[in-house]
Design a protein around this motif. Structure first.
Motif, mmCIF file in Angstrom:
data_model
loop_
_atom_site.group_PDB
_atom_site.id
_atom_site.type_symbol
_atom_site.label_atom_id
_atom_site.label_comp_id
_atom_site.label_asym_id
_atom_site.label_seq_id
_atom_site.Cartn_x
_atom_site.Cartn_y
_atom_site.Cartn_z
ATOM 1 N N VAL A 57 0.847 -1.204 0.000
ATOM 2 C CA VAL A 57 0.000 0.000 0.000
ATOM 3 C C VAL A 57 0.880 1.250 0.000
ATOM 4 C CG1 VAL A 57 -1.685 1.346 1.319
ATOM 5 C CG2 VAL A 57 -1.998 -1.125 1.032
ATOM 6 N N ARG A 58 1.944 1.221 0.800
ATOM 7 C CA ARG A 58 2.827 2.400 0.833
ATOM 8 C C ARG A 58 3.468 2.652 -0.529
ATOM 9 N NH1 ARG A 58 5.575 1.580 6.890
ATOM 10 N NH2 ARG A 58 3.720 2.304 8.006
ATOM 11 N N ALA A 59 3.874 1.580 -1.171
ATOM 12 C CA ALA A 59 4.494 1.730 -2.494
ATOM 13 C C ALA A 59 3.481 2.261 -3.506
ATOM 14 C CB ALA A 59 5.059 0.386 -2.958
ATOM 15 N N CYS A 60 2.288 1.688 -3.491
ATOM 16 C CA CYS A 60 1.267 2.147 -4.438
ATOM 17 C C CYS A 60 0.885 3.603 -4.159
ATOM 18 C CB CYS A 60 0.036 1.251 -4.380
ATOM 19 S SG CYS A 60 0.317 -0.361 -5.156
ATOM 20 N N ARG A 61 0.869 3.969 -2.887
ATOM 21 C CA ARG A 61 0.517 5.349 -2.563
ATOM 22 C C ARG A 61 1.555 6.312 -3.134
ATOM 23 N NH1 ARG A 61 -0.009 8.670 3.165
ATOM 24 N NH2 ARG A 61 -0.937 10.483 2.162
ATOM 25 N N ARG A 62 2.825 5.931 -3.005
ATOM 26 C CA ARG A 62 3.872 6.816 -3.546
ATOM 27 C C ARG A 62 3.668 7.067 -5.032
ATOM 28 N NH1 ARG A 62 7.150 4.238 0.241
ATOM 29 N NH2 ARG A 62 7.751 2.589 -1.213
ATOM 30 N N HIS A 63 3.174 6.030 -5.736
ATOM 31 C CA HIS A 63 2.981 6.147 -7.185
ATOM 32 C C HIS A 63 1.541 6.512 -7.560
ATOM 33 C CE1 HIS A 63 6.969 4.619 -8.412
ATOM 34 N NE2 HIS A 63 6.901 3.869 -7.322
ATOM 35 N N ARG A 64 0.689 6.746 -6.564
ATOM 36 C CA ARG A 64 -0.732 7.082 -6.801
ATOM 37 C C ARG A 64 -1.406 6.022 -7.679
ATOM 38 N NH1 ARG A 64 1.007 10.166 -3.531
ATOM 39 N NH2 ARG A 64 0.595 12.422 -3.345
ATOM 40 N N VAL A 65 -1.125 4.759 -7.355
ATOM 41 C CA VAL A 65 -1.701 3.644 -8.119
ATOM 42 C C VAL A 65 -2.826 3.001 -7.293
ATOM 43 C CG1 VAL A 65 -1.207 1.280 -8.907
ATOM 44 C CG2 VAL A 65 0.322 3.168 -9.532
ATOM 45 N N PRO A 66 -3.992 2.771 -7.889
ATOM 46 C CA PRO A 66 -5.119 2.189 -7.151
ATOM 47 C C PRO A 66 -4.809 0.801 -6.567
ATOM 48 C CG PRO A 66 -5.891 3.146 -9.204
ATOM 49 C CD PRO A 66 -4.387 3.188 -9.249
ATOM 50 N N VAL A 67 -5.401 0.524 -5.416
ATOM 51 C CA VAL A 67 -5.290 -0.766 -4.739
ATOM 52 C C VAL A 67 -6.713 -1.270 -4.486
ATOM 53 C CG1 VAL A 67 -4.539 -1.948 -2.636
ATOM 54 C CG2 VAL A 67 -3.129 -0.109 -3.610
ATOM 55 N N ILE A 68 -7.010 -2.461 -5.002
ATOM 56 C CA ILE A 68 -8.365 -3.002 -4.894
ATOM 57 C C ILE A 68 -8.306 -4.332 -4.144
ATOM 58 C CG2 ILE A 68 -10.397 -3.823 -6.155
ATOM 59 C CD1 ILE A 68 -7.865 -1.627 -7.943
ATOM 60 N N ALA A 69 -8.860 -4.356 -2.924
ATOM 61 C CA ALA A 69 -8.905 -5.600 -2.145
ATOM 62 C C ALA A 69 -9.927 -6.546 -2.757
ATOM 63 C CB ALA A 69 -9.281 -5.297 -0.701
ATOM 64 N N ARG A 70 -9.585 -7.841 -2.741
ATOM 65 C CA ARG A 70 -10.483 -8.824 -3.347
ATOM 66 C C ARG A 70 -10.515 -10.103 -2.516
ATOM 67 N NH1 ARG A 70 -12.266 -10.246 -8.663
ATOM 68 N NH2 ARG A 70 -12.474 -12.500 -8.884
ATOM 69 N N GLY A 71 -11.729 -10.595 -2.267
ATOM 70 C CA GLY A 71 -11.869 -11.919 -1.657
ATOM 71 C C GLY A 71 -11.938 -12.941 -2.781
ATOM 72 N N ARG A 72 -13.153 -13.420 -3.085
ATOM 73 C CA ARG A 72 -13.304 -14.339 -4.207
ATOM 74 C C ARG A 72 -14.235 -13.806 -5.291
ATOM 75 N NH1 ARG A 72 -11.114 -19.653 -3.337
ATOM 76 N NH2 ARG A 72 -9.437 -19.258 -1.857
#
Lengths: 459, 459
Positions: A57-72
């Motif tokens: 998450v920290r890395a993606c935040r630095r690059h302003r890249v979306p993070v999408i949590a997924r179960g199934r």
């Protein structure tokens, strides 16, 4: 190769090793959910530890890249479809049961654990976790929490939010937070854990959950009550909910649903049936006669055509056949289906069903209502021909009118499926501008750069 | 005359008419709460409408003047003491029941309504609101919500947070927000209503609450189980909580409490009693024999000295006499009392009681534990002589060590009393820095100028 910044891709590959997928064929498996919407993520991450989630998450935040949590991906709202690209974080490798503590009535689990696997592990302890979505066999605890999943037994035991004690999560700011404690009471600061439940991955990624467990009843008893019309059944629901024996399930089918179950599903139901209730009691065997009697007395009243009790599990299965025949039977009406799960105060069920039937007449589309009557949580199924442009437009019109009707009755857009993409644009109908603005500010606190599941839940 | 800016005082006087108090004698009545702390407010407002509350908060915000919501001041933590001055808003004139809807199992009320008055109004409908703090006869629904009040029956029915459906509130930003809906399920955006519960007036002023109601059981049955020692009683608690019949009360008394009840209170208890449980079942009369049997079986085990059942209400009163004798008897040990309501996982009750007794030995002060065992929520009473400076210091040392012990056992600072002033400075022991920082940011969103109940809850 994905569209991720190469420095980020390299960092995530080093962090996650073979748990970082960039091959388009592999990414495709994480592009959709049960909403049938689809969008290819730029990469897929399969973390094994909370430390990896934190660094990701920290890395993606630095690059302003979306993070999408997924179960199934069993959710029906598009909440896990990566419409803005970015990294889908699938928790399939964080699926351990960390602790089961029967004396404390709680379990500590990772978010990728399947609901069904948890229930299996709890059975020897005589315990269960209340949420029982239809998807329980193949949906995750983390996913259940993300959309506040319920199910039939929520009428007695509550939904996901009512059955969580503590959550450890990584916010969009890249902070690891611990919300709540493994106690069944708490008045120590703000309740952030219940705020995270139902937030659909837009505030934080849950990396550990302490779940409230309930003793497993040793027996159950089913009743099937057939009514002349919806109003009679709805009055029975109010009577059932006002007496002291709370049913462990209280499911409703409207006249269309009853007809389909009879004519297409072959269920044994009277021809003049206008509505049906499936009622269950659970508890200890020696107390069930009295409980079933109390429920039968409450179910009786004007408009009751037939009341059948199931003395054993085999008879129970026969009674439930009508309900199970329903979903496949719906497909005989039309191949396209919009299934929403609006919720209204129990007393407004007749107005909801009447209003929905008026919308069906005016749009010329069949609409079938059934669902969790004890919570006023009805699944409204709008059926249409997807190849027919006019019908598609009518279905959208019908949907908007169903939401407007629900809100006018003091209800709200979703009882257990959540908002995702599907209902996002209807939020201003259900929630006033000041409250919606406050939700946006709360989002901003947890996720200052808006990287978590962008485009979902908030319009 | 108060220290309020005169323009503000004039505006509030015009807004509230005779519901605006500046006379020091009148203000004094709103200066304290049950914590015995005291600080004079600059003025007291007695609004009659939400519009008045809204205008009041906006006016105070413009002048950066504190606003302190107040029910009836029964809280024990100093949460309603205006330590930074400002305007105390007492809701005694907003105390109406707006609606009781038995079919929807909910009631809509104003915050100043007394808990006891609500219960009286619900009785004819066969319903009740679960929170039952000892103060129920003279504490308000708004105050109960503000500190997430519980009580003995929370073990079966939950505390305030578990029994609220929707809240209308005025934030510190001067916005009227509507959180939740009058439905027992909801997955429509962020759950702000449960966030407001337990926030002690630091985020918003509740002006209307839609409460979840529960059918009133028609009968109850009490058991009193006496054990050789605390460990035996604690094991019985775990057995009681692991079987399917959840008790409607499960109260614990340690060996000091038992001795006091016997020697000072005159309760009929065996001399070798080392711990006691009061156990109750409720439900329909015909099912209670079976429920009481199940609880008696679970209560039985190693260390049980005596198990008495109360066949009727008169016998129940006699059994409860031991518990009721306790609070007055405590005063015979020492005139000063610090009563905290820590909460631990149920399985850690023996470790908590053992650890507390070690603290008692080392500080030389009597410490008596009793309370809501089914939730692991024990009232730890540290007794001391207030005129003795050394004892006062020892009491403070003992308190800090009790909190440290509780947190080390996986518990937290408060189960139902809240934080207020009394426990504010212990918050960093219970909640990690990142989570506490997040709480501060959430506070900032609801109350950007920090005017709502400054100095409370957050360190």
């Amino acid at each position: 190769m994905s569209a991720l910044p190469r420095a980020l891709a390299a960092q995530l590959a080093a962090l996650l090793d073979e748990g970082f997928l960039e091959d388009p064929a592999e990414r495709l498996a994480y592009a959709y959910d049960n909403s049938r919407r689809q969008a290819l993520p730029d990469a897929v991450a399969l973390p094994r530890t909370r430390a990896q989630v934190l660094e990701l998450v920290r890395a993606c935040r630095r690059h302003r890249v979306p993070v999408i949590a997924r179960g199934r991906g069993t959710n029906t709202t598009g909440a896990t479809v990566p419409v803005a690209g970015g990294v889908v974080v699938s928790f399939e490798r964080m699926a351990r049961i960390l602790d089961i503590r029967p004396g404390d009535r709680c379990a500590v689990v990772e978010p990728g654990l399947l609901n069904g696997a948890l229930q299996d592990a709890l059975t020897p302890h005589g315990l269960f976790w209340p949420p029982d979505p239809t998807s329980a066999g193949f949906s995750t605890v983390g996913g259940n929490l993300a959309c506040n999943a319920g199910g039939p037994r929520a009428v007695k035991y509550g939904a996901s939010r009512d059955n969580v004690l503590a959550l450890t999560a990584v916010t969009g700011a890249g902070e690891l937070v611990t919300c709540g404690s493994a106690t069944t009471k708490g008045a120590t600061g703000y309740d952030l854990q219940r705020l995270l439940v139902g937030s659909e991955g837009t505030l934080a990624l849950i990396v550990e959950a302490t779940l409230r467990l309930v003793p497993r009843p040793t027996a159950r008893r089913a009743l099937r009550a057939v009514y002349r019309d919806v109003a009679s059944a709805a009055h029975a629901v109010a009577r059932l909910m006002a007496q002291p024996v709370t049913p462990s399930m209280l499911e409703f089918m409207d006249h269309h649903a009853v007809r389909l179950a009879r004519e297409v599903g072959g269920a044994d139901l009277p021809a003049d049936a206008g509505a049906l209730l499936m009622i269950e009691a659970d508890g200890e065997a020696h107390a069930l006669d009295a409980a079933a009697d109390a429920l039968a007395r409450a179910a009786a009243g004007d408009g009751l055509l037939a009341l059948d009790a199931a003395p054993d599990e085999a008879a129970r299965e026969r009674l439930w056949a009508a309900r199970k025949a329903l979903s496949p039977a719906l497909r005989t009406l039309a191949p396209g289906k919009i299934n929403e799960d609006v919720v209204v105060p129990v007393s407004r069920i007749p107005s909801l069903v009447d209003g929905v039937q008026a919308i069906a007449r005016e749009t010329g589309l069949p609409i079938v209502c059934f669902g969790h009557a004890g919570n006023g949580n009805l699944h409204v199924n709008i059926l249409y021909e997807p190849a027919d442009g006019a019908q598609c437009a009518q279905a959208e019109t019908a949907l908007a009118r169903v939401f407007a009707l629900t809100v006018s009755l003091g209800g709200t857009l979703s009882g257990e499926h959540g908002i995702g993409l599907a209902k996002r644009d209807f939020m201003p109908q259900a929630i006033d501008a000041a409250t919606l603005a406050l939700m946006r500010q709360v989002k901003q606190v947890f996720d200052p750069d808006g990287i978590l599941n962008p485009g979902k839940l908030l319009p």
